[in-house]
Motif scaffolding. Sequence first.
Motif, PDB file in Angstrom:
ATOM      1  N   MET A 147      48.813  46.136  40.448  1.00  0.00           N
ATOM      2  CA  MET A 147      48.051  46.269  39.203  1.00  0.00           C
ATOM      3  C   MET A 147      47.112  45.075  39.008  1.00  0.00           C
ATOM      4  O   MET A 147      45.982  45.226  38.559  1.00  0.00           O
ATOM      5  N   THR A 148      47.577  43.880  39.394  1.00  0.00           N
ATOM      6  CA  THR A 148      46.710  42.700  39.243  1.00  0.00           C
ATOM      7  C   THR A 148      45.465  42.860  40.130  1.00  0.00           C
ATOM      8  O   THR A 148      44.340  42.573  39.697  1.00  0.00           O
ATOM      9  N   LEU A 149      45.642  43.358  41.347  1.00  0.00           N
ATOM     10  CA  LEU A 149      44.491  43.518  42.250  1.00  0.00           C
ATOM     11  C   LEU A 149      43.526  44.580  41.711  1.00  0.00           C
ATOM     12  O   LEU A 149      42.304  44.408  41.738  1.00  0.00           O
ATOM     13  N   ARG A 150      44.064  45.668  41.194  1.00  0.00           N
ATOM     14  CA  ARG A 150      43.193  46.698  40.609  1.00  0.00           C
ATOM     15  C   ARG A 150      42.351  46.122  39.484  1.00  0.00           C
ATOM     16  O   ARG A 150      41.152  46.372  39.382  1.00  0.00           O
ATOM     17  N   LEU A 151      43.038  45.329  38.629  1.00  0.00           N
ATOM     18  CA  LEU A 151      42.317  44.756  37.483  1.00  0.00           C
ATOM     19  C   LEU A 151      41.256  43.759  37.938  1.00  0.00           C
ATOM     20  O   LEU A 151      40.155  43.724  37.392  1.00  0.00           O
ATOM     21  N   LEU A 152      41.573  42.951  38.962  1.00  0.00           N
ATOM     22  CA  LEU A 152      40.555  42.019  39.475  1.00  0.00           C
ATOM     23  C   LEU A 152      39.329  42.789  39.938  1.00  0.00           C
ATOM     24  O   LEU A 152      38.187  42.423  39.648  1.00  0.00           O
ATOM     25  N   SER A 153      39.566  43.891  40.644  1.00  0.00           N
ATOM     26  CA  SER A 153      38.433  44.675  41.159  1.00  0.00           C
ATOM     27  C   SER A 153      37.632  45.310  40.022  1.00  0.00           C
ATOM     28  O   SER A 153      36.391  45.298  40.036  1.00  0.00           O
ATOM     29  N   ILE A 154      38.336  45.845  39.041  1.00  0.00           N
ATOM     30  CA  ILE A 154      37.621  46.473  37.916  1.00  0.00           C
ATOM     31  C   ILE A 154      36.779  45.413  37.193  1.00  0.00           C
ATOM     32  O   ILE A 154      35.608  45.635  36.856  1.00  0.00           O
ATOM     33  N   ILE A 155      37.377  44.231  36.998  1.00  0.00           N
ATOM     34  CA  ILE A 155      36.631  43.165  36.295  1.00  0.00           C
ATOM     35  C   ILE A 155      35.400  42.747  37.109  1.00  0.00           C
ATOM     36  O   ILE A 155      34.319  42.567  36.572  1.00  0.00           O
ATOM     37  N   ARG A 156      35.573  42.609  38.423  1.00  0.00           N
ATOM     38  CA  ARG A 156      34.412  42.233  39.251  1.00  0.00           C
ATOM     39  C   ARG A 156      33.290  43.279  39.122  1.00  0.00           C
ATOM     40  O   ARG A 156      32.108  42.944  39.079  1.00  0.00           O
ATOM     41  N   LEU A 157      33.674  44.556  39.021  1.00  0.00           N
ATOM     42  CA  LEU A 157      32.647  45.591  38.916  1.00  0.00           C
ATOM     43  C   LEU A 157      32.051  45.635  37.501  1.00  0.00           C
ATOM     44  O   LEU A 157      30.879  45.987  37.334  1.00  0.00           O
ATOM     45  N   MET A 158      32.837  45.261  36.499  1.00  0.00           N
ATOM     46  CA  MET A 158      32.301  45.263  35.127  1.00  0.00           C
ATOM     47  C   MET A 158      31.393  44.062  34.869  1.00  0.00           C
ATOM     48  O   MET A 158      30.420  44.154  34.137  1.00  0.00           O
ATOM     49  N   LEU A 159      31.770  42.908  35.445  1.00  0.00           N
ATOM     50  CA  LEU A 159      30.967  41.684  35.261  1.00  0.00           C
ATOM     51  C   LEU A 159      30.717  41.065  36.633  1.00  0.00           C
ATOM     52  O   LEU A 159      31.427  40.130  37.060  1.00  0.00           O
ATOM     53  N   PRO A 160      29.700  41.567  37.350  1.00  0.00           N
ATOM     54  CA  PRO A 160      29.516  41.157  38.750  1.00  0.00           C
ATOM     55  C   PRO A 160      29.393  39.655  38.964  1.00  0.00           C
ATOM     56  O   PRO A 160      29.759  39.150  40.015  1.00  0.00           O
ATOM     57  N   LYS A 161      28.893  38.912  37.965  1.00  0.00           N
ATOM     58  CA  LYS A 161      28.640  37.484  38.202  1.00  0.00           C
ATOM     59  C   LYS A 161      29.690  36.563  37.597  1.00  0.00           C
ATOM     60  O   LYS A 161      29.536  35.348  37.567  1.00  0.00           O
ATOM     61  N   VAL A 162      30.767  37.132  37.098  1.00  0.00           N
ATOM     62  CA  VAL A 162      31.766  36.307  36.429  1.00  0.00           C
ATOM     63  C   VAL A 162      32.564  35.480  37.450  1.00  0.00           C
ATOM     64  O   VAL A 162      32.663  35.853  38.626  1.00  0.00           O
ATOM     65  N   LEU A 163      33.091  34.332  37.016  1.00  0.00           N
ATOM     66  CA  LEU A 163      33.972  33.532  37.872  1.00  0.00           C
ATOM     67  C   LEU A 163      35.393  34.031  37.677  1.00  0.00           C
ATOM     68  O   LEU A 163      35.880  34.105  36.545  1.00  0.00           O
ATOM     69  N   LEU A 164      36.025  34.369  38.796  1.00  0.00           N
ATOM     70  CA  LEU A 164      37.294  35.098  38.707  1.00  0.00           C
ATOM     71  C   LEU A 164      38.320  34.440  39.631  1.00  0.00           C
ATOM     72  O   LEU A 164      38.234  34.586  40.855  1.00  0.00           O
ATOM     73  N   PRO A 165      39.272  33.707  39.091  1.00  0.00           N
ATOM     74  CA  PRO A 165      40.247  33.043  39.966  1.00  0.00           C
ATOM     75  C   PRO A 165      41.304  33.977  40.545  1.00  0.00           C
ATOM     76  O   PRO A 165      41.752  34.912  39.886  1.00  0.00           O
ATOM     77  N   ALA A 166      41.691  33.680  41.777  1.00  0.00           N
ATOM     78  CA  ALA A 166      42.923  34.244  42.350  1.00  0.00           C
ATOM     79  C   ALA A 166      43.982  33.208  41.989  1.00  0.00           C
ATOM     80  O   ALA A 166      43.969  32.093  42.501  1.00  0.00           O
ATOM     81  N   THR A 167      44.856  33.543  41.047  1.00  0.00           N
ATOM     82  CA  THR A 167      45.682  32.529  40.383  1.00  0.00           C
ATOM     83  C   THR A 167      46.943  32.145  41.172  1.00  0.00           C
ATOM     84  O   THR A 167      47.372  32.864  42.082  1.00  0.00           O
ATOM     85  N   THR A 168      47.537  31.036  40.750  1.00  0.00           N
ATOM     86  CA  THR A 168      48.809  30.593  41.337  1.00  0.00           C
ATOM     87  C   THR A 168      49.899  31.629  41.076  1.00  0.00           C
ATOM     88  O   THR A 168      50.771  31.848  41.926  1.00  0.00           O
ATOM     89  N   ALA A 169      49.846  32.285  39.918  1.00  0.00           N
ATOM     90  CA  ALA A 169      50.862  33.310  39.622  1.00  0.00           C
ATOM     91  C   ALA A 169      50.765  34.445  40.653  1.00  0.00           C
ATOM     92  O   ALA A 169      51.786  34.990  41.099  1.00  0.00           O
ATOM     93  N   LEU A 170      49.545  34.779  41.064  1.00  0.00           N
ATOM     94  CA  LEU A 170      49.360  35.837  42.068  1.00  0.00           C
ATOM     95  C   LEU A 170      49.935  35.377  43.416  1.00  0.00           C
ATOM     96  O   LEU A 170      50.587  36.157  44.136  1.00  0.00           O
ATOM     97  N   ALA A 171      49.722  34.092  43.730  1.00  0.00           N
ATOM     98  CA  ALA A 171      50.284  33.548  44.979  1.00  0.00           C
ATOM     99  C   ALA A 171      51.810  33.472  44.900  1.00  0.00           C
ATOM    100  O   ALA A 171      52.487  33.479  45.925  1.00  0.00           O
ATOM    101  N   THR A 172      52.343  33.413  43.683  1.00  0.00           N
ATOM    102  CA  THR A 172      53.800  33.307  43.522  1.00  0.00           C
ATOM    103  C   THR A 172      54.482  34.652  43.764  1.00  0.00           C
ATOM    104  O   THR A 172      55.578  34.695  44.305  1.00  0.00           O
TER     105      THR A 172
END
Length: 348
Positions: free
Chosen positions: A249-274
């Motif tokens: 679900m986190t990956l889906r949301l990252l992709s949707i956000i990238r498509l909604m705001l193409p130029k936004v800064l979007l971290p791959a967070t430590t929680a995701l790495a955890t």
Amino acid sequence: MTDLIRKLYETQTLEKDELISLLNCSADDAEELRRLAEQRRIESYGRDIFIRGLIEFTNICRQDCYYCGIRKSNKNCERYRLSGEEILACCDEGYDLGFRTFVLQGGEDGYFTDEKICGLIESIKKAHPDCALTLSIGEKSRESYKRFFDCGADRYLLRHETADKEHFSKLHPEGQSFENRMRCLYDLKDIGYQVGCGFMVGSPYQTDECLAKDLLFIKKFNPQMIGIGPFIRHKDTKFKDFPDGTLEMTLRLLSIIRLMLPKVLLPATTALATIDPRGREKGILAGANVVMPNLSPVRFRKAYSLYDNKVCTGEESAECKNCLSRRIESIGCRIAVSRGDSLNTGNR
Ligand code: SAM
């Protein structure tokens, strides 16, 4: 479903019901979403991944967010705060490693008065004038935000946590309000900061409707940065028995956000790495373009425990940076030595 993905790609938004459908799309559709989000990230930022040096300078907090391991009423948390010299030493070390943005993050610690924060901002900016400084120190008055900005702070991260008022009240005690969190975000933007909002994925009581509201809020707010990561339970909180948010679900949301705001800064967070050993890489492949390794002294890292089993608490900053470079290169990207300002000028 491919029609919806196309529509999102072309128009950069969807209706609430459409977003809810997309959150529940098949694995094949999620792969298509990911592919387009990666393409958008490359169109906006090329293969550069920006790094931010995170300095977790205090885990003392007056707030009592139910999900958070450093919440005021957690008596098992070993509290610490870094001195000004220690914070500056983290920045100096980070600078030598190629960091050009420092993020001062902490609990809402009354010891750090506005004067002390301004003093820190001024010393860091004096030592490293070519670097950007991000604050992530919670809810403050408009006057305080303005003082920090006037002293040289460039950016501010304050996750909205949820765009649903009722959901917000299930995640926080009574004294913490949805209205104040939102007021903070609008003040920060109005003052002229590059602002980051965001939320946890899979937080207790979150519904697909809440997530769709988060996405529509983000679209409307149009921030420069968006921090999202899975909720991960902490053993000393009242949410200790809730399930963690998922990688998918986190990956889906990252992709949707990238498509909604193409130029936004979007971290791959430590929680995701955890929650996944290759979480950061997968986040980048799903549209993220920022990573925020820890520059805090190793002896304090474990005590900044927002959730259980947090990764990267044992290695020195240089080791972390090298490990990260290897991981990023393994997926065809590279770390950029730059401030990494957002291309999204927002409404500033
Ligand atoms: N005090 C500042 C604030 O409120 O913005 C910054 C520190 S706060 C600990 C940073 C973020 O950690 C929060 O916005 C929240 O989304 C995230 N966080 C806290 N507990 C978490 C948990 N159990 N799982 C995942 N993320 C968590």
